[in-house]
Motif scaffolding. Structure first.
Motif, mmCIF file in Angstrom:
data_model
loop_
_atom_site.group_PDB
_atom_site.id
_atom_site.type_symbol
_atom_site.label_atom_id
_atom_site.label_comp_id
_atom_site.label_asym_id
_atom_site.label_seq_id
_atom_site.Cartn_x
_atom_site.Cartn_y
_atom_site.Cartn_z
ATOM 1 N N ILE A 163 55.330 -2.566 59.828
ATOM 2 C CA ILE A 163 54.976 -4.132 61.294
ATOM 3 C C ILE A 163 54.674 -5.631 59.810
ATOM 4 O O ILE A 163 53.509 -5.467 59.470
ATOM 5 C CB ILE A 163 54.450 -3.625 61.721
ATOM 6 N N PRO A 164 54.977 -6.361 60.282
ATOM 7 C CA PRO A 164 55.367 -7.111 58.772
ATOM 8 C C PRO A 164 53.948 -7.952 58.849
ATOM 9 O O PRO A 164 53.718 -7.951 57.504
ATOM 10 C CB PRO A 164 56.395 -8.454 59.450
ATOM 11 N N LEU A 165 53.046 -7.972 59.954
ATOM 12 C CA LEU A 165 52.143 -8.530 59.829
ATOM 13 C C LEU A 165 50.875 -8.205 59.889
ATOM 14 O O LEU A 165 49.579 -8.192 60.134
ATOM 15 C CB LEU A 165 52.003 -9.828 60.981
ATOM 16 N N SER A 166 50.968 -6.965 59.584
ATOM 17 C CA SER A 166 49.920 -6.175 59.549
ATOM 18 C C SER A 166 49.248 -5.996 58.207
ATOM 19 O O SER A 166 49.170 -7.267 57.362
ATOM 20 C CB SER A 166 50.374 -4.700 58.668
ATOM 21 N N ASP A 167 47.751 -5.486 58.394
ATOM 22 C CA ASP A 167 46.573 -6.038 57.425
ATOM 23 C C ASP A 167 47.216 -5.165 55.522
ATOM 24 O O ASP A 167 47.877 -4.353 55.643
ATOM 25 C CB ASP A 167 45.360 -5.453 57.191
ATOM 26 N N PRO A 168 46.558 -5.938 54.368
ATOM 27 C CA PRO A 168 47.031 -4.732 53.494
ATOM 28 C C PRO A 168 46.305 -3.472 53.323
ATOM 29 O O PRO A 168 45.353 -3.234 53.836
ATOM 30 C CB PRO A 168 46.810 -5.803 51.843
ATOM 31 N N GLU A 169 46.971 -3.319 52.488
ATOM 32 C CA GLU A 169 46.431 -1.289 52.697
ATOM 33 C C GLU A 169 45.003 -1.148 52.043
ATOM 34 O O GLU A 169 44.567 -0.962 51.778
ATOM 35 C CB GLU A 169 47.334 -0.422 52.730
ATOM 36 N N ASP A 170 45.314 -2.302 50.702
ATOM 37 C CA ASP A 170 44.507 -3.003 49.734
ATOM 38 C C ASP A 170 43.070 -3.279 50.033
ATOM 39 O O ASP A 170 42.944 -4.102 50.586
ATOM 40 C CB ASP A 170 44.650 -2.625 48.617
ATOM 41 N N PRO A 171 41.685 -2.342 50.011
ATOM 42 C CA PRO A 171 40.174 -3.733 50.582
ATOM 43 C C PRO A 171 40.400 -4.350 49.802
ATOM 44 O O PRO A 171 40.087 -5.250 50.232
ATOM 45 C CB PRO A 171 39.486 -2.072 50.789
ATOM 46 N N GLU A 172 40.689 -4.242 48.699
ATOM 47 C CA GLU A 172 40.005 -5.336 47.919
ATOM 48 C C GLU A 172 40.848 -6.880 48.201
ATOM 49 O O GLU A 172 40.619 -7.413 48.726
ATOM 50 C CB GLU A 172 40.072 -4.718 46.304
ATOM 51 N N ILE A 173 42.186 -6.248 48.726
ATOM 52 C CA ILE A 173 42.817 -7.463 48.783
ATOM 53 C C ILE A 173 43.204 -8.422 50.161
ATOM 54 O O ILE A 173 42.766 -9.513 50.131
ATOM 55 C CB ILE A 173 44.785 -6.766 49.206
ATOM 56 N N TYR A 174 42.635 -7.128 51.208
ATOM 57 C CA TYR A 174 41.918 -7.598 52.947
ATOM 58 C C TYR A 174 40.346 -8.644 52.224
ATOM 59 O O TYR A 174 40.529 -9.462 53.049
ATOM 60 C CB TYR A 174 41.787 -6.877 53.403
ATOM 61 N N ARG A 175 40.200 -8.025 51.856
ATOM 62 C CA ARG A 175 38.726 -8.692 51.481
ATOM 63 C C ARG A 175 38.379 -10.109 50.560
ATOM 64 O O ARG A 175 38.291 -11.931 51.638
ATOM 65 C CB ARG A 175 37.588 -7.922 50.511
ATOM 66 N N GLN A 176 39.620 -10.594 49.755
ATOM 67 C CA GLN A 176 40.307 -11.043 49.217
ATOM 68 C C GLN A 176 40.934 -12.630 50.268
ATOM 69 O O GLN A 176 40.267 -13.826 50.388
ATOM 70 C CB GLN A 176 40.413 -11.481 48.041
ATOM 71 N N GLU A 177 41.909 -12.170 50.780
ATOM 72 C CA GLU A 177 42.644 -12.585 52.284
ATOM 73 C C GLU A 177 40.925 -13.344 52.882
ATOM 74 O O GLU A 177 41.823 -14.405 53.762
ATOM 75 C CB GLU A 177 43.572 -11.897 52.646
ATOM 76 N N ARG A 178 41.030 -12.330 53.588
ATOM 77 C CA ARG A 178 39.567 -12.818 54.723
ATOM 78 C C ARG A 178 38.699 -13.654 54.192
ATOM 79 O O ARG A 178 38.242 -14.599 55.013
ATOM 80 C CB ARG A 178 39.752 -11.216 55.565
ATOM 81 N N THR A 179 38.269 -13.586 53.004
ATOM 82 C CA THR A 179 36.926 -14.214 52.560
ATOM 83 C C THR A 179 37.833 -15.587 52.118
ATOM 84 O O THR A 179 37.152 -16.404 52.505
ATOM 85 C CB THR A 179 36.705 -13.829 51.518
ATOM 86 N N HIS A 180 38.997 -15.793 51.913
ATOM 87 C CA HIS A 180 39.564 -17.019 51.811
ATOM 88 C C HIS A 180 39.258 -17.727 53.126
ATOM 89 O O HIS A 180 39.047 -19.168 52.992
ATOM 90 C CB HIS A 180 40.862 -16.687 50.791
ATOM 91 N N ARG A 181 40.329 -17.738 53.896
ATOM 92 C CA ARG A 181 40.898 -17.488 55.278
ATOM 93 C C ARG A 181 38.802 -18.371 55.775
ATOM 94 O O ARG A 181 38.926 -18.951 56.698
ATOM 95 C CB ARG A 181 41.330 -16.947 56.028
ATOM 96 N N MET A 182 38.119 -17.095 55.642
ATOM 97 C CA MET A 182 36.602 -17.462 56.510
ATOM 98 C C MET A 182 36.425 -18.944 55.653
ATOM 99 O O MET A 182 35.425 -19.692 56.183
ATOM 100 C CB MET A 182 35.691 -16.076 56.561
#
Length: 299
Positions: A130-149
């Motif tokens: 599913i293309p828009l799934s969140d990254p499996e790596d928690p650190e990548i997810y944290r970086q992406e979400r933190t940047h957007r926030m």
């Protein structure tokens, strides 16, 4: 698989409705089976259209067990940046129209069904892409979400909506909440206007264009923010929240929901501010303060 170029879209025989946006929805009558075809005109919109088709194939198979119907994908194709997906068209009536509920005394029962949908999706283990799934790596997810926030929060600081102290608190709370990171299948838009009463005891569910394997309890956080700040019906908000806690309480819901709630509520605050909806903004700000300080969420 056949392909349609953008220039030919308005000329397709049988089209009864065209919406001029980044996406175009056309309604067809295919023999006795009505269908809806979504065309995307940009690269980003094409990803959303194809993501929805991928999600719908998974969602349709797992939600049938609780009498929830996700439209069947009949066909799809891509030609450069143009993508298109053809679905069966669901009948029935939507249970809301964007900012209010359809007047229906049975809607409380639909709240329970919405949480039931979330419960079924929460138990799905899928390897389907599913293309828009969140990254499996928690650190990548944290970086992406933190940047957007931070980007969204920066704009609100510039506009005087939030203070820098509040933004710093949000970033700190988000980092702490990352200990609860977990990915589950989420629809990303379980709202009354995406639910249809099909007239036979079943519900229809549409518009999963942003759905995927996302942070757990995102659906609960997103639906809560919309009920609380858009529809502004405290009775439904309290019922929805109580139902979520009853169903997911043993899963550490009160702690884990803070992660998606933190960025969802802040993002929605910005949207309410842009629309000039002061009441919705104030409701969300109170919610954000509870999340940031890990206080019990009450309504």
């Amino acid at each position: 698989m056949s392909k349609h170029r953008e220039s030919t879209i308005p000329e397709i025989e049988g089209a009864t409705r065209i919406v001029e946006r980044a996406r175009k929805r056309l309604v067809f009558t295919d023999g006795e089976r009505p269908s809806v075809t979504c065309f995307a005109k940009t690269k980003e919109a094409s990803l959303n259209v194809l993501n929805e088709a991928a999600w719908d194939r998974v969602g349709r198979s797992v939600l049938a067990s609780i009498d929830v119907v996700v439209p069947e994908v009949l066909d799809e194709g891509r030609d450069g940046e143009l993508a298109w997906v053809k679905y069966e068209q669901l009948g029935g009536r939507a249970l809301g129209d964007g900012e209010r509920l359809v007047a229906d005394p049975a809607f409380g029962g639909v709240i329970d069904r919405a949480v039931e949908i979330m419960q079924v999706l929460d138990g799905v283990q899928t390897t389907s892409p599913i293309p828009l799934s969140d990254p499996e790596d928690p650190e990548i997810y944290r970086q992406e979400r933190t940047h957007r926030m931070q980007e969204g929060a920066r704009q609100m600081v510039e506009q005087g909506v939030l203070t820098q102290t509040e933004v710093d608190e949000a970033a700190e709370a988000f980092s702490k909440q990352m200990r609860h990171y977990d990915r589950r299948l989420q629809h990303h838009d379980i709202l009354p206007w995406h639910l249809f009463d099909l007239g036979d005891g079943r519900l229809g569910l549409i518009d999963a264009e942003f759905g995927g394997m996302r942070v757990r309890f995102y659906d609960a956080a997103y639906t809560l923010c919309k009920l609380h700040a858009t529809i502004k019906n405290d009775e439904w908000t309290r019922r929805f929240w109580a139902c979520c806690r009853e169903v997911f309480g043993s899963e550490g819901f009160d702690e884990k929901v803070l992660l998606p709630m933190s960025f969802t509520a802040i993002r929605e605050m910005g949207e309410r501010h842009q629309r000039g909806d002061q009441e919705g903004f104030d409701r969300l700000k109170q919610l954000v303060h509870s999340v940031l300080h890990e206080r019990p969420i009450t309504f």
